[in-house]
Design a protein around this motif. Structure first.
Motif, PDB file in Angstrom:
ATOM      1  N   MET A   1       6.308 -33.668 -19.727  1.00  0.00           N
ATOM      2  CA  MET A   1       6.080 -33.068 -21.022  1.00  0.00           C
ATOM      3  C   MET A   1       4.624 -32.648 -21.183  1.00  0.00           C
ATOM      4  N   ALA A   2       3.688 -33.490 -20.723  1.00  0.00           N
ATOM      5  CA  ALA A   2       2.262 -33.149 -20.812  1.00  0.00           C
ATOM      6  C   ALA A   2       1.962 -31.901 -19.989  1.00  0.00           C
ATOM      7  N   LEU A   3       2.596 -31.787 -18.825  1.00  0.00           N
ATOM      8  CA  LEU A   3       2.384 -30.615 -17.985  1.00  0.00           C
ATOM      9  C   LEU A   3       2.855 -29.354 -18.696  1.00  0.00           C
ATOM     10  N   VAL A   4       4.035 -29.362 -19.252  1.00  0.00           N
ATOM     11  CA  VAL A   4       4.581 -28.186 -19.932  1.00  0.00           C
ATOM     12  C   VAL A   4       3.708 -27.811 -21.125  1.00  0.00           C
ATOM     13  N   ALA A   5       3.323 -28.791 -21.937  1.00  0.00           N
ATOM     14  CA  ALA A   5       2.487 -28.519 -23.109  1.00  0.00           C
ATOM     15  C   ALA A   5       1.139 -27.940 -22.701  1.00  0.00           C
ATOM     16  N   THR A   6       0.527 -28.511 -21.674  1.00  0.00           N
ATOM     17  CA  THR A   6      -0.783 -28.027 -21.229  1.00  0.00           C
ATOM     18  C   THR A   6      -0.687 -26.642 -20.616  1.00  0.00           C
ATOM     19  N   VAL A   7       0.340 -26.400 -19.818  1.00  0.00           N
ATOM     20  CA  VAL A   7       0.523 -25.075 -19.210  1.00  0.00           C
ATOM     21  C   VAL A   7       0.750 -24.026 -20.294  1.00  0.00           C
ATOM     22  N   LEU A   8       1.557 -24.340 -21.288  1.00  0.00           N
ATOM     23  CA  LEU A   8       1.790 -23.397 -22.383  1.00  0.00           C
ATOM     24  C   LEU A   8       0.510 -23.144 -23.178  1.00  0.00           C
ATOM     25  N   PHE A   9      -0.257 -24.193 -23.431  1.00  0.00           N
ATOM     26  CA  PHE A   9      -1.536 -24.057 -24.136  1.00  0.00           C
ATOM     27  C   PHE A   9      -2.494 -23.171 -23.347  1.00  0.00           C
ATOM     28  N   ALA A  23      -1.146 -22.215 -13.543  1.00  0.00           N
ATOM     29  CA  ALA A  23      -0.127 -21.736 -12.599  1.00  0.00           C
ATOM     30  C   ALA A  23      -0.125 -22.572 -11.325  1.00  0.00           C
ATOM     31  N   VAL A  24      -1.304 -22.950 -10.844  1.00  0.00           N
ATOM     32  CA  VAL A  24      -1.389 -23.778  -9.632  1.00  0.00           C
ATOM     33  C   VAL A  24      -0.774 -25.154  -9.885  1.00  0.00           C
ATOM     34  N   LEU A  25      -1.124 -25.778 -11.006  1.00  0.00           N
ATOM     35  CA  LEU A  25      -0.586 -27.115 -11.295  1.00  0.00           C
ATOM     36  C   LEU A  25       0.922 -27.071 -11.490  1.00  0.00           C
ATOM     37  N   LEU A  26       1.404 -26.062 -12.191  1.00  0.00           N
ATOM     38  CA  LEU A  26       2.853 -25.918 -12.368  1.00  0.00           C
ATOM     39  C   LEU A  26       3.527 -25.653 -11.024  1.00  0.00           C
ATOM     40  N   SER A  27       2.906 -24.818 -10.195  1.00  0.00           N
ATOM     41  CA  SER A  27       3.464 -24.517  -8.872  1.00  0.00           C
ATOM     42  C   SER A  27       3.532 -25.754  -7.983  1.00  0.00           C
ATOM     43  N   TRP A  76     -14.177 -30.067 -11.888  1.00  0.00           N
ATOM     44  CA  TRP A  76     -13.543 -31.389 -12.008  1.00  0.00           C
ATOM     45  C   TRP A  76     -12.118 -31.364 -11.457  1.00  0.00           C
ATOM     46  N   VAL A  77     -11.400 -30.295 -11.757  1.00  0.00           N
ATOM     47  CA  VAL A  77     -10.019 -30.183 -11.261  1.00  0.00           C
ATOM     48  C   VAL A  77     -10.030 -30.073  -9.740  1.00  0.00           C
ATOM     49  N   SER A  78     -10.923 -29.247  -9.210  1.00  0.00           N
ATOM     50  CA  SER A  78     -11.022 -29.076  -7.758  1.00  0.00           C
ATOM     51  C   SER A  78     -11.457 -30.377  -7.081  1.00  0.00           C
ATOM     52  N   ALA A  79     -12.408 -31.066  -7.685  1.00  0.00           N
ATOM     53  CA  ALA A  79     -12.880 -32.333  -7.107  1.00  0.00           C
ATOM     54  C   ALA A  79     -11.768 -33.381  -7.078  1.00  0.00           C
ATOM     55  N   GLN A 107      -1.162 -38.974  -5.984  1.00  0.00           N
ATOM     56  CA  GLN A 107      -0.377 -38.674  -7.176  1.00  0.00           C
ATOM     57  C   GLN A 107      -1.164 -38.753  -8.485  1.00  0.00           C
ATOM     58  N   MET A 108      -2.081 -39.667  -8.617  1.00  0.00           N
ATOM     59  CA  MET A 108      -2.787 -39.863  -9.887  1.00  0.00           C
ATOM     60  C   MET A 108      -3.740 -38.729 -10.257  1.00  0.00           C
ATOM     61  N   PRO A 109      -4.415 -38.066  -9.328  1.00  0.00           N
ATOM     62  CA  PRO A 109      -5.304 -36.970  -9.734  1.00  0.00           C
ATOM     63  C   PRO A 109      -4.593 -35.857 -10.514  1.00  0.00           C
ATOM     64  N   PHE A 110      -3.294 -35.692 -10.307  1.00  0.00           N
ATOM     65  CA  PHE A 110      -2.547 -34.657 -11.028  1.00  0.00           C
ATOM     66  C   PHE A 110      -2.621 -34.886 -12.537  1.00  0.00           C
ATOM     67  N   LEU A 111      -2.491 -36.132 -12.970  1.00  0.00           N
ATOM     68  CA  LEU A 111      -2.603 -36.444 -14.394  1.00  0.00           C
ATOM     69  C   LEU A 111      -3.996 -36.112 -14.915  1.00  0.00           C
ATOM     70  N   PHE A 112      -5.015 -36.441 -14.140  1.00  0.00           N
ATOM     71  CA  PHE A 112      -6.391 -36.125 -14.502  1.00  0.00           C
ATOM     72  C   PHE A 112      -6.571 -34.611 -14.612  1.00  0.00           C
ATOM     73  N   GLN A 113      -5.987 -33.859 -13.678  1.00  0.00           N
ATOM     74  CA  GLN A 113      -6.108 -32.405 -13.700  1.00  0.00           C
ATOM     75  C   GLN A 113      -5.477 -31.805 -14.954  1.00  0.00           C
ATOM     76  N   ILE A 114      -4.351 -32.340 -15.374  1.00  0.00           N
ATOM     77  CA  ILE A 114      -3.702 -31.852 -16.598  1.00  0.00           C
ATOM     78  C   ILE A 114      -4.618 -32.085 -17.801  1.00  0.00           C
ATOM     79  N   VAL A 115      -5.215 -33.265 -17.885  1.00  0.00           N
ATOM     80  CA  VAL A 115      -6.114 -33.584 -18.991  1.00  0.00           C
ATOM     81  C   VAL A 115      -7.330 -32.654 -18.974  1.00  0.00           C
ATOM     82  N   VAL A 116      -7.923 -32.448 -17.802  1.00  0.00           N
ATOM     83  CA  VAL A 116      -9.097 -31.582 -17.706  1.00  0.00           C
ATOM     84  C   VAL A 116      -8.743 -30.140 -18.054  1.00  0.00           C
TER      85      VAL A 116
END
Length: 140
Positions: A1-9, A23-27, A76-79, A107-116
């Motif tokens: 849900m966080a991914l969809v909301a962030t991608v839409l935002f 697009a990269v995170l969703l992909s 930050w996302v790239s790092a 797996q955990m950096p993905f959550l950080f990337q969504i937040v950033v």
């Protein structure tokens, strides 16, 4: 849900850098689902080749955005994607590595990337309100 909301935002309020990172995170999420459909659930005691390919592609794309976007947050996302790739490399070196450590690094950096991405898109919206439209990419 966080991914969809962030991608839409990011798609609605962001400019090209926000939209590209979204697009990269969703992909990566969609490709990961496809990877699991084709090859089953990952065994955390060995490197998953599908994850490795997806994560290296995501790193290269996110690094490109970080180097050329006129924003700081893509760094930050790239790092954090570097951590994912390093998790695969560490697993290749140490076969006896604990499964949880490999899972955490990949797996955990993905959550950080969504937040950033959400924070970065919010900062873009605020900056645009404050100074008006500005270049999305650094002028070479």
């Amino acid at each position: 849900m966080a991914l969809v909301a962030t991608v839409l935002f990011a798609a609605r309020k962001g400019d090209e850098p926000e939209q590209l990172v979204a697009a990269v995170l969703l992909s990566t999420f969609v490709l990961d689902v496809g990877n699991h459909m084709l090859f089953g659930d990952p065994a955390w005691y060995m490197v998953n080749p599908g994850h490795l390919v997806i994560d290296v592609w995501a790193f290269l794309t996110l690094l490109w955005v970080a180097l050329y976007a006129n924003r700081g947050w893509p760094l930050w996302v790239s790092a954090s994607q570097v951590l994912v790739v390093l998790g695969h490399i560490a697993k290749l070196w140490e076969v006896d590595m604990v499964r949880r450590a490999y899972w955490t690094m990949t797996q955990m950096p993905f959550l950080f990337q969504i937040v950033v991405l959400a924070i970065g898109t919010g900062a873009h919206v605020a900056r645009q309100r404050r100074i008006g439209r500005y270049h999305s990419w650094r002028i070479a």
